[in-house]
Design a protein around this motif. Sequence first.
Motif, PDB file in Angstrom:
ATOM      1  N   ALA A 114      37.609 -48.041  31.149  1.00 65.28           N
ATOM      2  CA  ALA A 114      37.574 -49.326  31.860  1.00 65.28           C
ATOM      3  C   ALA A 114      36.385 -49.411  32.802  1.00 65.28           C
ATOM      4  O   ALA A 114      35.849 -50.475  33.032  1.00 65.28           O
ATOM      5  N   ARG A 115      35.940 -48.272  33.339  1.00 64.42           N
ATOM      6  CA  ARG A 115      34.857 -48.338  34.315  1.00 64.42           C
ATOM      7  C   ARG A 115      33.533 -48.753  33.677  1.00 64.42           C
ATOM      8  O   ARG A 115      32.570 -49.045  34.368  1.00 64.42           O
ATOM      9  N   GLU A 116      33.467 -48.748  32.308  1.00 66.56           N
ATOM     10  CA  GLU A 116      32.240 -49.169  31.646  1.00 66.56           C
ATOM     11  C   GLU A 116      32.211 -50.677  31.414  1.00 66.56           C
ATOM     12  O   GLU A 116      31.269 -51.205  30.862  1.00 66.56           O
ATOM     13  N   CYS A 117      33.273 -51.373  31.753  1.00 69.00           N
ATOM     14  CA  CYS A 117      33.352 -52.818  31.506  1.00 69.00           C
ATOM     15  C   CYS A 117      32.562 -53.566  32.572  1.00 69.00           C
ATOM     16  O   CYS A 117      33.082 -53.887  33.637  1.00 69.00           O
ATOM     17  N   LYS A 118      31.294 -53.794  32.289  1.00 72.70           N
ATOM     18  CA  LYS A 118      30.437 -54.539  33.200  1.00 72.70           C
ATOM     19  C   LYS A 118      30.229 -55.941  32.634  1.00 72.70           C
ATOM     20  O   LYS A 118      30.460 -56.181  31.455  1.00 72.70           O
ATOM     21  N   PRO A 119      29.780 -56.875  33.478  1.00 77.19           N
ATOM     22  CA  PRO A 119      29.504 -58.218  32.954  1.00 77.19           C
ATOM     23  C   PRO A 119      28.576 -58.135  31.746  1.00 77.19           C
ATOM     24  O   PRO A 119      27.531 -57.502  31.796  1.00 77.19           O
ATOM     25  N   ALA A 120      28.996 -58.782  30.651  1.00 74.77           N
ATOM     26  CA  ALA A 120      28.248 -58.702  29.400  1.00 74.77           C
ATOM     27  C   ALA A 120      27.463 -59.985  29.186  1.00 74.77           C
ATOM     28  O   ALA A 120      28.037 -61.074  29.186  1.00 74.77           O
ATOM     29  N   ASP A 121      26.171 -59.863  29.000  1.00 79.51           N
ATOM     30  CA  ASP A 121      25.313 -61.017  28.733  1.00 79.51           C
ATOM     31  C   ASP A 121      25.037 -61.117  27.243  1.00 79.51           C
ATOM     32  O   ASP A 121      24.893 -60.096  26.559  1.00 79.51           O
ATOM     33  N   PHE A 122      24.962 -62.330  26.723  1.00 80.80           N
ATOM     34  CA  PHE A 122      24.597 -62.553  25.334  1.00 80.80           C
ATOM     35  C   PHE A 122      23.795 -63.845  25.245  1.00 80.80           C
ATOM     36  O   PHE A 122      23.879 -64.710  26.121  1.00 80.80           O
ATOM     37  N   GLU A 123      23.012 -63.932  24.196  1.00 77.73           N
ATOM     38  CA  GLU A 123      22.133 -65.081  24.032  1.00 77.73           C
ATOM     39  C   GLU A 123      22.934 -66.318  23.644  1.00 77.73           C
ATOM     40  O   GLU A 123      23.816 -66.256  22.789  1.00 77.73           O
ATOM     41  N   VAL A 124      22.607 -67.441  24.280  1.00 80.56           N
ATOM     42  CA  VAL A 124      23.259 -68.708  23.958  1.00 80.56           C
ATOM     43  C   VAL A 124      22.183 -69.765  23.735  1.00 80.56           C
ATOM     44  O   VAL A 124      21.063 -69.653  24.256  1.00 80.56           O
ATOM     45  N   PRO A 125      22.499 -70.811  22.973  1.00 87.42           N
ATOM     46  CA  PRO A 125      21.525 -71.885  22.764  1.00 87.42           C
ATOM     47  C   PRO A 125      21.205 -72.601  24.070  1.00 87.42           C
ATOM     48  O   PRO A 125      21.995 -72.593  25.022  1.00 87.42           O
ATOM     49  N   GLU A 126      20.056 -73.224  24.119  1.00 88.17           N
ATOM     50  CA  GLU A 126      19.646 -73.966  25.310  1.00 88.17           C
ATOM     51  C   GLU A 126      20.636 -75.084  25.630  1.00 88.17           C
ATOM     52  O   GLU A 126      20.830 -75.449  26.791  1.00 88.17           O
ATOM     53  N   THR A 127      21.259 -75.626  24.572  1.00 89.84           N
ATOM     54  CA  THR A 127      22.237 -76.699  24.787  1.00 89.84           C
ATOM     55  C   THR A 127      23.421 -76.225  25.619  1.00 89.84           C
ATOM     56  O   THR A 127      24.007 -77.017  26.367  1.00 89.84           O
ATOM     57  N   PHE A 128      23.781 -74.942  25.512  1.00 94.73           N
ATOM     58  CA  PHE A 128      24.886 -74.410  26.317  1.00 94.73           C
ATOM     59  C   PHE A 128      24.524 -74.427  27.796  1.00 94.73           C
ATOM     60  O   PHE A 128      25.345 -74.811  28.640  1.00 94.73           O
ATOM     61  N   LEU A 129      23.321 -73.997  28.118  1.00 97.02           N
ATOM     62  CA  LEU A 129      22.907 -73.971  29.527  1.00 97.02           C
ATOM     63  C   LEU A 129      22.787 -75.387  30.089  1.00 97.02           C
ATOM     64  O   LEU A 129      23.098 -75.622  31.260  1.00 97.02           O
ATOM     65  N   ASN A 130      22.353 -76.328  29.239  1.00 98.52           N
ATOM     66  CA  ASN A 130      22.294 -77.726  29.689  1.00 98.52           C
ATOM     67  C   ASN A 130      23.681 -78.261  30.005  1.00 98.52           C
ATOM     68  O   ASN A 130      23.898 -78.962  31.001  1.00 98.52           O
ATOM     69  N   ARG A 131      24.653 -77.919  29.141  1.00 94.48           N
ATOM     70  CA  ARG A 131      26.031 -78.362  29.381  1.00 94.48           C
ATOM     71  C   ARG A 131      26.606 -77.674  30.617  1.00 94.48           C
ATOM     72  O   ARG A 131      27.383 -78.278  31.366  1.00 94.48           O
ATOM     73  N   LEU A 132      26.229 -76.434  30.847  1.00 93.14           N
ATOM     74  CA  LEU A 132      26.676 -75.725  32.055  1.00 93.14           C
ATOM     75  C   LEU A 132      26.178 -76.452  33.302  1.00 93.14           C
ATOM     76  O   LEU A 132      26.906 -76.570  34.292  1.00 93.14           O
ATOM     77  N   GLN A 133      24.967 -76.943  33.260  1.00100.05           N
ATOM     78  CA  GLN A 133      24.440 -77.706  34.390  1.00100.05           C
ATOM     79  C   GLN A 133      25.235 -78.997  34.608  1.00100.05           C
ATOM     80  O   GLN A 133      25.485 -79.403  35.741  1.00100.05           O
ATOM     81  N   ASP A 134      25.639 -79.635  33.495  1.00 99.71           N
ATOM     82  CA  ASP A 134      26.458 -80.846  33.612  1.00 99.71           C
ATOM     83  C   ASP A 134      27.781 -80.549  34.302  1.00 99.71           C
ATOM     84  O   ASP A 134      28.241 -81.314  35.168  1.00 99.71           O
ATOM     85  N   LEU A 135      28.405 -79.446  33.903  1.00100.40           N
ATOM     86  CA  LEU A 135      29.684 -79.071  34.529  1.00100.40           C
ATOM     87  C   LEU A 135      29.478 -78.740  35.999  1.00100.40           C
ATOM     88  O   LEU A 135      30.341 -79.031  36.836  1.00100.40           O
ATOM     89  N   THR A 136      28.340 -78.111  36.322  1.00 98.96           N
ATOM     90  CA  THR A 136      28.043 -77.799  37.722  1.00 98.96           C
ATOM     91  C   THR A 136      27.973 -79.079  38.561  1.00 98.96           C
ATOM     92  O   THR A 136      28.477 -79.128  39.687  1.00 98.96           O
ATOM     93  N   SER A 137      27.376 -80.112  37.970  1.00 99.29           N
ATOM     94  CA  SER A 137      27.301 -81.392  38.681  1.00 99.29           C
ATOM     95  C   SER A 137      28.687 -81.984  38.915  1.00 99.29           C
ATOM     96  O   SER A 137      28.924 -82.667  39.915  1.00 99.29           O
ATOM     97  N   SER A 138      29.625 -81.699  37.990  1.00103.96           N
ATOM     98  CA  SER A 138      30.993 -82.217  38.137  1.00103.96           C
ATOM     99  C   SER A 138      31.682 -81.629  39.362  1.00103.96           C
ATOM    100  O   SER A 138      32.533 -82.278  39.972  1.00103.96           O
ATOM    101  N   PHE A 139      31.339 -80.392  39.718  1.00101.56           N
ATOM    102  CA  PHE A 139      31.917 -79.793  40.925  1.00101.56           C
ATOM    103  C   PHE A 139      31.509 -80.587  42.166  1.00101.56           C
ATOM    104  O   PHE A 139      32.294 -80.756  43.095  1.00101.56           O
ATOM    105  N   LEU A 140      30.272 -81.059  42.170  1.00 99.36           N
ATOM    106  CA  LEU A 140      29.763 -81.732  43.361  1.00 99.36           C
ATOM    107  C   LEU A 140      30.442 -83.072  43.604  1.00 99.36           C
ATOM    108  O   LEU A 140      30.520 -83.530  44.746  1.00 99.36           O
ATOM    109  N   LYS A 141      30.946 -83.706  42.537  1.00102.14           N
ATOM    110  CA  LYS A 141      31.565 -85.026  42.690  1.00102.14           C
ATOM    111  C   LYS A 141      32.844 -84.965  43.519  1.00102.14           C
ATOM    112  O   LYS A 141      33.184 -85.909  44.223  1.00102.14           O
TER     113      LYS A 141
END
Length: 637
Positions: A240-267
């Motif tokens: 279990a101690r080896e379970c670190k945050p795992a990064d993987f490649e995602v399309p640019e569209t995913f990061l754009n949608r993540l930004q949209d969701l971030t804006s939803s928090f601000l509302k």
Amino acid sequence: MGLGPRSPHKVGRRFPAGGKRGRGAKGSGRPLPRSKRQPWPPPDRRSEPPPDSHPHLSPEALGYFRRALSALKEAPETGEERDLMVHNIMKEVETQALALSTNRTGSEMLQELLGFSPLKPLCRVWAALRSNLRTVACHRCGVHVLQSALLQLPRLLGSAAEEEEEQEGEDGKDGPTETLEELVLGLAAEVCDDFLFYCGDTHGSFVVRTLLQVLGGTILESERARPRGFQSSEAQKAPARECKPADFEVPETFLNRLQDLTSSFLKDIAVFITDKISSFCLQVALQVLHHKLPEFCAYLCNAVIGYLSTRSSSVDGSPLLLFLRDQTSSRLLEQVLLVLEPPRLQSLFEEHLQGQLQTLAAHPIANFPLQRLLDAVTTPELLSPVFEELSPVLEAVLAQGHPGVVIALVGACRRVGACQAKVLQLLLEAFHCAEPSSRQVACVPLFATLMAYEVYYGLMEEEGAVPAEHQVEMAAARALGDVTVLGSLLLQHLLHFSTPGLVLRSLGALTGPQLLVLAQSPAGSHVLDAILTSPSVTRKQRRRVLQNLKGQYVALACSRHGSRVLDAIWSGAALGARKEIAAELGEQNQQLIRDPFGHHVARNVALTTFLKRREAWEQQQGAVAKRRRALNSILED
């Protein structure tokens, strides 16, 4: 910078192991990780439709999927027959996806089946659930199916997997009309359209949190540590101690949608700060953004701090202090403190927290955000005023049951490399072993158990009496007390100080049985790890402490945690030390072989070879030592 004269209420003090907060474990001194505070959504929430509205899963169908899953687990990991079996099972899953998702047993099996599924069948199951997204996402069982489907993306988004699945899909006529990327973006769009509802729902918020991680290409440790669905044999064996945050490649569209969701928090920022369920989503968003979009993370943090700073003023300072004492908003602020950049953290301290740290340290809730502030300290400029403010009250903080604050301050001193001698002296005074100086050699048992000197040794000292000298015979006769988790962390920090000589002398003063208890303890064993790995501990100092374990190697080998410590000692031992260890273990070879932990140590030491073919064993160990020296020299270069 002392703590003043000894007062009557300090004599014979036992420091509480730590305060509780929410579902924090008793004596932990800090809250459990986020994933353990609310690991599974509870069943009692308004959003779940009545049970009768869900399709019924017949006993026959349940039996079929149970047998199918069992057959898959027993089948070879690769091969045409297995691929055909998976294809046929997933076709059946597709026709009953909603019924499986909303059935307790069925959903558990479906989660595992999704772990076996190739790309196209998983997309078809996802598409089958899409028309009932709200029903599934807000169901106590269905939410885990959606989470499991989302967590397959790191496995299926890779280019190799995509190409393989495209080839496989050319032969089929029933492939989905949408790709996996389109399905994820569709889910994100629907969540975004009703963002406040999903974030505020007990079950739906879990989908939002997992979706945020997938869109950001970062699976946090809390998700990776939670078993869900099928895991390969390699993943199951990974500690279990080896379970670190795992990064993987995602399309640019995913990061754009993540930004949209971030804006939803601000509302609706006020809701996400004050509502317990919604707040978890914002906390996860901050962690993901910190990894992938730090500029958006900083923007969101500023929005949170700016909103809280404009609320009604606290009678004793910044409005932020009121929220640091609140059960819900304080947890959000903990996360904000951890992800802030050092310059912004410095300004936050100066504008809102300076002069209030002692009050926060004494508060049953606010002491936890204070711990996160200390965890985030990375510069001498911030450590200096923080240390100056907290140093006079270390013993009082310990007595109030908030040792996590003290351990976090010591950790900050270790990390920054400043104030180390001062904090060690303050700890000796707080545990009543600074004067007379003979008591200092007893500091390790006191720190490990979080007990003052009088309590640990059962002494009765009258008010104003001169503290008694340390009695070596009394200390040697007393068995080591129960090592606490926070006490172990404290010792680990101290052993990584630039000059850990005092702590090492105290460790060297422990008898063999006392050191054995420390090594066999779940928490104490990590103190031995620190001795073996700290760059501040010289080889000579290390050998002086570990030599007290001679005569205890068999008991160490036959212990769950002690055997791990012995393996670590063996890995760093020279040939002469290895001979001594093997000779002592060889005297009890049969006991080791019969023991569930000892037989692993015997195999690691090659004990049978040592006993029967000593010359071959020495050649083997000499070759290992030579390879290790060569590797060390490469690493040092």
